[in-house]
Enzyme design. Sequence first.
Site, PDB file in Angstrom:
ATOM      1  N   GLU A 126      58.209  84.331 -45.006  1.00 39.92           N
ATOM      2  CA  GLU A 126      58.321  82.877 -45.054  1.00 39.92           C
ATOM      3  C   GLU A 126      59.771  82.457 -45.283  1.00 39.92           C
ATOM      4  O   GLU A 126      60.280  81.544 -44.636  1.00 39.92           O
ATOM      5  CB  GLU A 126      57.445  82.291 -46.180  1.00 39.92           C
ATOM      6  CG  GLU A 126      55.963  82.569 -46.041  1.00 39.92           C
ATOM      7  CD  GLU A 126      55.539  83.838 -46.789  1.00 39.92           C
ATOM      8  OE1 GLU A 126      56.282  84.862 -46.702  1.00 39.92           O
ATOM      9  OE2 GLU A 126      54.494  83.807 -47.444  1.00 39.92           O
ATOM     10  N   CYS A 140      54.151  83.768 -51.867  1.00 39.30           N
ATOM     11  CA  CYS A 140      54.555  83.989 -53.263  1.00 39.30           C
ATOM     12  C   CYS A 140      55.296  82.756 -53.783  1.00 39.30           C
ATOM     13  O   CYS A 140      55.698  81.862 -53.021  1.00 39.30           O
ATOM     14  CB  CYS A 140      55.432  85.238 -53.379  1.00 39.30           C
ATOM     15  SG  CYS A 140      57.184  84.968 -53.040  1.00 39.30           S
TER      16      CYS A 140
HETATM   17 ZN   LIG Z   1      57.403  85.210 -50.717  1.00 42.04          ZN
END
Ligand SMILES: [Zn+2]
Lengths: 151, 151, 151, 151
Positions: free
Chosen positions: D73, D105
């Site tokens: 990401e 995350c």
């Molecule tokens: Zn991450």
Amino acid sequence: MDQVITETKTNAAPSITPDQLDMLVEEADRAKMKAYAPYSKFRVGAALLAEDGTIYSGANVENSSYGLTVCAERSTIFHAVSNGVRAFQAIVVTTDISESFVYPCGACRQVMSEFGNFDVYCLRPNGKVSRTTLADLIPFAFSPSDLSKGQ
Amino acid sequence: MDQVITETKTNAAPSITPDQLDMLVEEADRAKMKAYAPYSKFRVGAALLAEDGTIYSGANVENSSYGLTVCAERSTIFHAVSNGVRAFQAIVVTTDISESFVYPCGACRQVMSEFGNFDVYCLRPNGKVSRTTLADLIPFAFSPSDLSKGQ
Amino acid sequence: MDQVITETKTNAAPSITPDQLDMLVEEADRAKMKAYAPYSKFRVGAALLAEDGTIYSGANVENSSYGLTVCAERSTIFHAVSNGVRAFQAIVVTTDISESFVYPCGACRQVMSEFGNFDVYCLRPNGKVSRTTLADLIPFAFSPSDLSKGQ
Amino acid sequence: MDQVITETKTNAAPSITPDQLDMLVEEADRAKMKAYAPYSKFRVGAALLAEDGTIYSGANVENSSYGLTVCAERSTIFHAVSNGVRAFQAIVVTTDISESFVYPCGACRQVMSEFGNFDVYCLRPNGKVSRTTLADLIPFAFSPSDLSKGQ
Ligand SMILES: [Zn+2]
Ligand SMILES: [Zn+2]
Ligand SMILES: [Zn+2]
Ligand SMILES: [Zn+2]
């Protein structure tokens, strides 16, 4: 404009030609213009030449939580590696600082050295260039082979 | 056990006495036992001697999102700086790897060099020690003065 | 001074007593004074209560390479985990901002949630406190069990 | 294959059409194939739709010093922001995990939320999709306005 290598901080021979350097400098300068640096006001651009001849570029991207900031060098190498590239010839890094050369931070040295040794060119806005290598910038680097020994 | 400095990777003279080194090794070994390293299984401990004589220690703390992992060296210096300390004499780093020396990663070199230059001792479990300095590990370091020039 | 919980951002009951909160606030305020924040000028302190009753504290430690900065919350939990602690009751975070509450950044939420769920108290200098939990701050957290599924 | 949104973790309406989702999934899957994940063996790909209609993609890039790893990401958003883009519509994240959904995350949530709120689609290899938003994933986010209050 032809770049002038005014400082050499390595015993290794250059890995690229003056023409390649010019091309990388142009890309790095272009990337710098797009830096997202609202907190430090310190814009950095980078251009990376892969072994296969492709050029990747990137800029620093800061975050209000400073620790989530990424430098231009890592931004660039993440982009290249995300494209499947794993071997590199040289990186050029450019900032807005004229009075002295600025070299990559330790985090960027570590991330780049994961993919072996290559040339690092640091550029001042006045066209002066310092040439060195990753091996010179991060001697005795912590490496993939160290990790496997510990496991 | 008295530690034996079997390798020296710097021209600088040692900053600490053999007795201080023994004490730091003991603290670093103790910290290593508490490492949280469920992913890499690579335990590291560190002990840091401040200019004022105080010793701080720490271990690596990993995270399921690997990028949020911290090494023992940074864990230790964050702890010391959080206690108001800003000047250091030496750090000792210890791992479970016997066959070769392991030096700090680039991120840790950068974080430590924010607070100047000091000795770095890397220890193997068999008692062999390699001595170097931060200045040798991160030449031409990106530093606070570079940042201010860019602003 | 007794702290006043003026906002509650969770449905969970408080995990600590008002006396414990007072003690943690005192420690977090003390830690904040030692923050190393020359770049952001944004000082943060934290105090963490372990399940075994021990209190750990820490402050933010910045770096000229912004991305190597650590927040007070992570600084604190790295210190505690380095001491072998793995279970926590509550953390208090304090800043110099009076006009609104400031909650931990995403990196700190992730690092704390590696060790389960616990209370998070955010404090303004005027004594106002907002109470929430890690589970509320990082819903659907990426966790150790996710990682093992992928391997 | 048309994707099926089997879970919705937000009250907000979808920001993209099923066709756009299909296109993003294809790009994210392609990026995943190029992940550099020798340590976790956990490959992740991402594709990001900018407000201007451009698509950027990226994969996770790990490091032998685990803490220097970047997730897919962040790799993706760093690439997009390095290209001058600052506004986004949606991100798709894909892994090799079939048995459950995996969400970004905390570090990635923070980095993405620097650029406002947008849709997050998490994909399983079997084509199942969970839809949510950044605002749902990181409530009370630490933001640029918080930082300026402290300065
Ligand atoms: Zn991450
Ligand atoms: Zn850097
Ligand atoms: Zn390290
Ligand atoms: Zn944080």
